[in-house]
Design a protein around this motif. Structure first.
Motif: not given
Lengths: 109, 167
Positions: B48-50, A53, B115-121, B110, A1, B5, B8, B124-125
């Protein structure tokens, strides 16, 4: 997302909390709305921590961990705040038999 | 539409809907119960965000302990929909308009942020695990940790002092 979904979600939760504080008069509900705003901020901190991260994991395996620790400290402070605040509300109820914040008008005179 | 999705959107709708019900419902006990639903949805987001540790702590501390405290106080005072304070209709309208305006302004401000290129997956991590968090907490953040324990102690003493019947 994408991160902007989380930003919009957090802003919406925060504004619901603001509207609750402004519209309700019950002191306990106002308290709960403050909890709601704190949680919106926590959610955004976790999302940003995750974003940093993913960006910096190549150089530092613990990149972005600060955000999650801040969430931890916010929870600590919120718990302390709730205990003191509820004690104040109970005392107020014992004195005036109501939790209407309008009674706090008497602090003015 | 991937599974993340769908999750989410489901959790977001749950969180926003129950947060609205916290503000709308007349009975304070119902407000507390809806707030617990909100905390469950936010914990789902954390997982969901680890951030598994924060998700579980959120459930235990907020949905478990703090909400029980709220419920206990509300039931102790015997609050219900009849004892709810009445409020001016226009004042309530003004509060809703103010909150909506803040939402509009912040989203508009906002919307174009870079910040649009960064994603929360997902998946991972592992910074959200208790091992990493604990190591950082007890090395870099050990002073704030100790200070927060002092804060807790003083809050506890203050609660007892306030709650004690004055005589």
């Amino acid at each position: 997302m994408n991160i902007e979904y989380y930003i919009v979600l957090s802003i919406a939760l925060f504004c619901i909390g603001i509207a609750g504080v402004l519209t309700r008069r019950n002191a306990i509900i106002i308290f709960m709305c403050i909890e709601l705003m704190l949680n919106a901020v926590n959610l955004l901190l976790v999302a940003f921590s995750k974003m940093h991260h993913l960006k910096g994991v190549a150089t530092n395996p613990n990149a972005g961990i600060d955000g999650q620790l801040f969430v931890f400290f916010i929870m600590v402070v919120a718990a302390a705040e709730v205990s003191v605040g509820l004690a104040i509300i109970v005392m107020m109820y014992r004195n005036v038999h109501s939790v209407d914040v309008n009674f706090l008008n008497r602090l003015k005179h | 539409m991937s599974i993340s999705e769908i999750l989410f959107y489901f959790l977001s709708v749950l969180a926003l809907g129950s947060a609205l019900m916290v503000v709308i419902s007349r009975n304070p006990v119902h407000s507390v119960l809806w707030l617990i639903v909100t905390f469950f949805a936010i914990s789902g987001h954390y997982i969901m965000m680890n951030a598994q540790f924060l998700g579980i702590v959120n459930l235990i501390v907020y949905a478990g302990a703090i909400m029980v405290l709220f419920l206990f106080v509300i039931m102790l005072m015997n609050l219900n929909a009849e004892t709810e304070p009445k409020k001016n209709k226009w004042l309530r309208m003004a509060g809703i308009v103010a909150g909506g305006c803040l939402l509009l302004v912040m989203v508009a401000a906002l919307k174009d942020a870079e910040v649009k290129r960064s994603v929360v997956q997902l998946k991972d991590g592992n910074i959200g695990l208790i091992k990493q968090l604990g190591e950082t907490l007890f090395t870099d953040y050990v002073v704030p940790f100790e200070i927060s324990s002092v804060l807790f102690l003083s809050a506890m003493v203050g609660t007892v002092v306030i709650g004690k019947k004055a005589d």
